[in-house]
Enzyme design. Structure first.
Site, mmCIF file in Angstrom:
data_model
loop_
_atom_site.group_PDB
_atom_site.id
_atom_site.type_symbol
_atom_site.label_atom_id
_atom_site.label_comp_id
_atom_site.label_asym_id
_atom_site.label_seq_id
_atom_site.Cartn_x
_atom_site.Cartn_y
_atom_site.Cartn_z
ATOM 1 N N VAL A 11 -2.758 -1.678 1.847
ATOM 2 C CA VAL A 11 -3.457 -2.721 2.672
ATOM 3 C C VAL A 11 -3.007 -3.350 3.542
ATOM 4 O O VAL A 11 -1.704 -3.865 3.329
ATOM 5 C CB VAL A 11 -4.394 -3.461 1.320
ATOM 6 C CG1 VAL A 11 -4.954 -2.721 0.623
ATOM 7 C CG2 VAL A 11 -3.215 -4.297 0.690
ATOM 8 N N CYS A 12 -3.592 -3.900 4.479
ATOM 9 C CA CYS A 12 -3.127 -4.818 5.636
ATOM 10 C C CYS A 12 -4.191 -5.423 6.047
ATOM 11 O O CYS A 12 -5.433 -5.380 5.727
ATOM 12 C CB CYS A 12 -2.457 -3.982 6.628
ATOM 13 S SG CYS A 12 -3.206 -2.723 7.833
ATOM 14 N N ASN A 13 -4.209 -6.204 7.286
ATOM 15 C CA ASN A 13 -5.175 -6.858 8.023
ATOM 16 C C ASN A 13 -6.333 -6.292 8.089
ATOM 17 O O ASN A 13 -7.248 -6.296 7.443
ATOM 18 C CB ASN A 13 -4.560 -7.621 8.979
ATOM 19 C CG ASN A 13 -5.764 -8.778 9.638
ATOM 20 O OD1 ASN A 13 -6.448 -9.377 8.673
ATOM 21 N ND2 ASN A 13 -5.573 -8.976 10.881
#
Length: 113
Positions: A11-13
């Site tokens: 997960v990231c932005n």
């Protein structure tokens, strides 16, 4: 404990920067003799969509740029009893899919305390 399945959620932005990492990790897994019989799924999604995807994965790895949201993401992961860690920033910056895949395997195999 034998590893028969490894489903990793990055997960990231927005899910974009980890997309490159997903590709590298999949390449490493596909070329690994020791992982040839393991059911491997690696995907990247925005952190804001964690609740929508987390049930389908064994471990959650957070992009280093999202470290500031780790407490909130950890609360979500705890609801689903999933281990969560921030990806090593050095490995992330170097796009070292092998080291990050190894970290995911260790997360999955780590005994619960």
């Amino acid at each position: 404990m034998a590893l028969d399945k490894l489903h990793v959620l990055l997960v990231c932005n927005l899910g974009y920067s980890t997309g490159i990492m997903v590709t590298k990790m999949k390449e490493v897994a596909e070329n690994s003799q020791s992982l040839k019989d393991v059911d491997i799924k690696i995907e990247a999604h925005p952190a804001g969509e964690l609740k929508e995807y987390i049930e389908d994965f064994d471990v959650v790895m957070v992009g280093p740029q999202m470290k500031h949201q780790l407490n909130a993401l950890t609360e979500v992961a705890a609801q689903f009893n999933k281990p969560i860690e921030v990806i090593n920033s050095r490995d992330y910056g170097a796009v070292n899919g092998g080291n990050i895949l190894k970290a995911a395997i260790l997360m999955k195999l780590k005994p619960e305390v």
